[in-house]
Design a protein around this motif. Structure first.
Motif, PDB file in Angstrom:
ATOM      1  N   THR A  55       0.832  -1.205   0.000  1.00 23.87           N
ATOM      2  CA  THR A  55       0.000   0.000   0.000  1.00 23.87           C
ATOM      3  C   THR A  55       0.865   1.254   0.000  1.00 23.87           C
ATOM      4  OG1 THR A  55      -0.087   0.132   2.406  1.00 23.87           O
ATOM      5  CG2 THR A  55      -1.756  -1.245   1.297  1.00 23.87           C
ATOM      6  N   VAL A  56       0.191   2.385  -0.176  1.00 24.05           N
ATOM      7  CA  VAL A  56       0.901   3.660  -0.194  1.00 24.05           C
ATOM      8  C   VAL A  56       1.583   3.932   1.145  1.00 24.05           C
ATOM      9  CG1 VAL A  56      -1.178   4.977   0.442  1.00 24.05           C
ATOM     10  CG2 VAL A  56       0.707   6.125  -0.732  1.00 24.05           C
ATOM     11  N   ASN A  57       0.964   3.529   2.246  1.00 28.01           N
ATOM     12  CA  ASN A  57       1.571   3.766   3.552  1.00 28.01           C
ATOM     13  C   ASN A  57       2.893   3.019   3.705  1.00 28.01           C
ATOM     14  OD1 ASN A  57      -0.491   5.459   4.413  1.00 28.01           O
ATOM     15  ND2 ASN A  57      -1.734   3.768   5.190  1.00 28.01           N
ATOM     16  N   GLU A  61       6.637   4.676   4.279  1.00 32.26           N
ATOM     17  CA  GLU A  61       7.472   4.268   5.409  1.00 32.26           C
ATOM     18  C   GLU A  61       8.883   3.902   4.974  1.00 32.26           C
ATOM     19  OE1 GLU A  61       5.360   1.101   7.266  1.00 32.26           O
ATOM     20  OE2 GLU A  61       3.780   2.411   8.093  1.00 32.26           O
ATOM     21  N   ALA A  62       9.031   3.485   3.699  1.00 31.04           N
ATOM     22  CA  ALA A  62      10.352   3.113   3.178  1.00 31.04           C
ATOM     23  C   ALA A  62      11.210   4.329   2.867  1.00 31.04           C
ATOM     24  CB  ALA A  62      10.190   2.257   1.924  1.00 31.04           C
ATOM     25  N   VAL A  63      10.596   5.512   2.842  1.00 34.95           N
ATOM     26  CA  VAL A  63      11.356   6.731   2.525  1.00 34.95           C
ATOM     27  C   VAL A  63      11.015   7.810   3.558  1.00 34.95           C
ATOM     28  CG1 VAL A  63      12.123   8.192   0.617  1.00 34.95           C
ATOM     29  CG2 VAL A  63      10.830   6.118   0.118  1.00 34.95           C
ATOM     30  N   PRO A  64      11.416   7.616   4.798  1.00 33.25           N
ATOM     31  CA  PRO A  64      11.050   8.599   5.842  1.00 33.25           C
ATOM     32  C   PRO A  64      11.638   9.980   5.589  1.00 33.25           C
ATOM     33  CG  PRO A  64      12.698   7.035   6.656  1.00 33.25           C
ATOM     34  CD  PRO A  64      12.235   6.512   5.335  1.00 33.25           C
ATOM     35  N   GLU A  65      12.706  10.055   4.790  1.00 34.73           N
ATOM     36  CA  GLU A  65      13.359  11.341   4.525  1.00 34.73           C
ATOM     37  C   GLU A  65      12.443  12.345   3.824  1.00 34.73           C
ATOM     38  OE1 GLU A  65      16.381   8.067   4.728  1.00 34.73           O
ATOM     39  OE2 GLU A  65      14.498   8.403   3.647  1.00 34.73           O
ATOM     40  N   VAL A  72       3.517  15.107   4.021  1.00 31.33           N
ATOM     41  CA  VAL A  72       3.129  14.138   2.996  1.00 31.33           C
ATOM     42  C   VAL A  72       1.859  13.406   3.417  1.00 31.33           C
ATOM     43  CG1 VAL A  72       3.825  12.072   1.736  1.00 31.33           C
ATOM     44  CG2 VAL A  72       5.513  13.829   2.257  1.00 31.33           C
ATOM     45  N   LYS A  73       0.899  13.385   2.506  1.00 30.06           N
ATOM     46  CA  LYS A  73      -0.352  12.677   2.736  1.00 30.06           C
ATOM     47  C   LYS A  73      -0.534  11.634   1.635  1.00 30.06           C
ATOM     48  CE  LYS A  73      -2.534  16.659   4.972  1.00 30.06           C
ATOM     49  NZ  LYS A  73      -3.718  17.549   5.011  1.00 30.06           N
ATOM     50  N   GLY A  74      -0.754  10.400   2.017  1.00 26.42           N
ATOM     51  CA  GLY A  74      -0.893   9.311   1.052  1.00 26.42           C
ATOM     52  C   GLY A  74      -2.335   8.940   0.803  1.00 26.42           C
ATOM     53  N   GLU A  75      -2.617   8.541  -0.430  1.00 22.73           N
ATOM     54  CA  GLU A  75      -3.976   8.143  -0.801  1.00 22.73           C
ATOM     55  C   GLU A  75      -3.897   7.033  -1.848  1.00 22.73           C
ATOM     56  OE1 GLU A  75      -7.549  10.456  -3.034  1.00 22.73           O
ATOM     57  OE2 GLU A  75      -6.773  11.436  -1.224  1.00 22.73           O
ATOM     58  N   GLN A  76      -4.570   5.932  -1.608  1.00 24.78           N
ATOM     59  CA  GLN A  76      -4.574   4.801  -2.534  1.00 24.78           C
ATOM     60  C   GLN A  76      -5.727   4.954  -3.507  1.00 24.78           C
ATOM     61  OE1 GLN A  76      -2.134   2.152  -1.685  1.00 24.78           O
ATOM     62  NE2 GLN A  76      -2.390   1.743  -3.871  1.00 24.78           N
ATOM     63  N   VAL A  77      -5.416   5.239  -4.776  1.00 19.28           N
ATOM     64  CA  VAL A  77      -6.451   5.400  -5.795  1.00 19.28           C
ATOM     65  C   VAL A  77      -6.868   4.033  -6.327  1.00 19.28           C
ATOM     66  CG1 VAL A  77      -7.036   6.444  -8.019  1.00 19.28           C
ATOM     67  CG2 VAL A  77      -5.587   7.684  -6.391  1.00 19.28           C
ATOM     68  N   VAL A  78      -5.890   3.248  -6.781  1.00 21.21           N
ATOM     69  CA  VAL A  78      -6.069   1.843  -7.150  1.00 21.21           C
ATOM     70  C   VAL A  78      -4.765   1.141  -6.815  1.00 21.21           C
ATOM     71  CG1 VAL A  78      -7.771   2.178  -9.013  1.00 21.21           C
ATOM     72  CG2 VAL A  78      -5.329   2.320  -9.534  1.00 21.21           C
ATOM     73  N   ASN A  79      -4.723  -0.154  -6.956  1.00 21.02           N
ATOM     74  CA  ASN A  79      -3.482  -0.898  -6.711  1.00 21.02           C
ATOM     75  C   ASN A  79      -3.366  -2.005  -7.752  1.00 21.02           C
ATOM     76  OD1 ASN A  79      -1.078  -1.380  -5.473  1.00 21.02           O
ATOM     77  ND2 ASN A  79      -1.921  -2.085  -3.531  1.00 21.02           N
ATOM     78  N   ILE A  80      -2.888  -1.629  -8.936  1.00 20.67           N
ATOM     79  CA  ILE A  80      -2.854  -2.546 -10.081  1.00 20.67           C
ATOM     80  C   ILE A  80      -1.497  -2.465 -10.774  1.00 20.67           C
ATOM     81  CG2 ILE A  80      -5.341  -2.436 -10.513  1.00 20.67           C
ATOM     82  CD1 ILE A  80      -4.790  -0.347 -12.680  1.00 20.67           C
ATOM     83  N   GLY A  81      -1.187  -3.505 -11.555  1.00 17.52           N
ATOM     84  CA  GLY A  81      -0.080  -3.402 -12.484  1.00 17.52           C
ATOM     85  C   GLY A  81      -0.498  -2.469 -13.614  1.00 17.52           C
ATOM     86  N   SER A  82       0.405  -1.622 -14.106  1.00 12.50           N
ATOM     87  CA  SER A  82      -0.027  -0.596 -15.058  1.00 12.50           C
ATOM     88  C   SER A  82      -0.414  -1.166 -16.416  1.00 12.50           C
ATOM     89  CB  SER A  82       1.034   0.490 -15.216  1.00 12.50           C
ATOM     90  OG  SER A  82       2.166   0.019 -15.910  1.00 12.50           O
TER      91      SER A  82
END
Length: 353
Positions: A55-57, A61-65, A72-82
């Protein structure tokens, strides 16, 4: 003593809140892709991976910098292969981007996206976003579990571009492998390399160096706030198919596309957008009957499909794509058909966008 300690905590909290308010706000809209993928191992050669697995969260978390750069605010629109990207998601994404950028406290948008169709999504947004605030697409060629995964650095660089004042008015961009690329000429050039994306005709917009964007050119075509396309009330895009040209090509796929309800056809022609006489005559017949609009493009990566060359476009009722490859041409023709079917008007659009 206790009162003094509480006062210190109160002042500290106020300081933190003040710092947060001074930082720009960036929304990261996630759509999936390899950047959100996980593999069965760390070696690219023997690791299978699944796109859009995290997920976006988890990405953030992998790039705290990036929290040093912006709120930064995250939002999951979809989660698919492009490879599964579609018109419905494009419209949803475009409308959400416009909604967010109308907010005064939002500085810019970063969109995580798979690389397979990233050039198409970037170009679509370049034509329908109604703001000069930065919109940056970012992806990766290696899943998050691979050795030297390129996703975290790409995300950091994308946010760095989105917060930079000099990024305003540049149109939709893609930031990968330390390059800043314009949607106006974006092409994926290699199936595996992390440096796959290029602007082969116009050159990159710039580079990211030391965590900051350095721009070397401006976008060359109309985009965003100067674009005439508006999807506010658009809920479905006209169907447009791409048909490849090659030696001995017949009218088979042309006939099938028209029968299936296509309103437009983009040809990925040989050379300067050429095609077999059989294929050309079939397309011209359907144009004359008012069934389709036709845009000639080329399967060659660089150079224009020129309007005034071997094919008499005016006689046939075709339009020429100039520097738009078949994939961007399809996007532009879909949007053009929401406004007109006149090939001369469509030709104007291909000259300007």
């Amino acid at each position: 003593m206790k009162k003094t300690f509480n006062l210190i905590l109160f002042v500290f909290a106020l300081s933190v809140a003040a710092m947060a308010q001074t930082k720009p706000t960036i929304y990261i809209l996630a759509t999936g892709g390899t950047i959100a993928g996980t593999g069965t191992g760390s070696n690219d050669a023997d690791s299978e991976y699944k796109a859009g697995a995290i997920t976006v969260n988890a990405l953030l978390e992998a790039v705290p910098e990036i929290n040093d750069l912006a709120n930064v605010k995250g939002e999951q629109v979809v989660n698919i292969g492009s490879q599964d990207m579609n018109d419905e998601v494009w419209l949803k994404l475009g409308k959400r981007v416009n909604e967010l950028l109308r907010q005064n406290d939002v500085t810019g948008i970063v969109i995580t996206h798979g690389t397979d169709t990233q050039e198409e999504t970037a170009y679509f947004l370049n034509l329908v976003v109604k703001s000069d605030k930065p919109v940056v697409l970012v992806g990766s060629m290696r899943p998050s579990t691979a050795i030297s995964a390129d996703g975290p650095r790409n995300i950091y660089n994308a946010v760095a571009c989105a917060v930079a004042p000099e990024s305003k008015g540049k149109g939709v961009m893609v930031v990968m492998d330390d390059k800043i690329l314009g949607a106006d000429d974006l092409t994926k050039t290699n199936t595996l390399s992390v440096g796959t994306f290029e602007n082969p005709n116009y050159g990159p917009l710039g580079i990211v160096y030391g965590g900051k964007p350095i721009y070397t050119r401006e976008p060359l075509k109309r985009h965003t706030i100067k674009s005439e396309f508006d999807i506010t009330k658009v809920n479905k895009l006209p169907r447009v198919e791409i048909i490849l040209s090659y030696s001995n090509a017949t009218s088979l796929f042309v006939d099938a596309a028209v029968k299936a309800g296509a309103k437009g056809i983009v040809t990925a022609g040989v050379g300067n957008g050429n095609m077999t006489t059989v294929m050309q005559n079939s397309l011209a017949k359907y144009v004359k009957e008012g069934k389709i609009a036709v845009v000639r493009s080329s399967r060659i990566m660089t150079g224009p499909t020129a309007q005034w060359d071997e094919v008499n476009d005016d006689k046939l009722g075709f339009s020429a794509s100039w520097y738009n490859n078949p994939y961007r041409s399809r996007v532009l023709l879909m949007l053009a058909l929401t406004k007109t079917t006149d090939y001369k008007e469509i030709q104007r659009m291909f000259a300007e966008y």
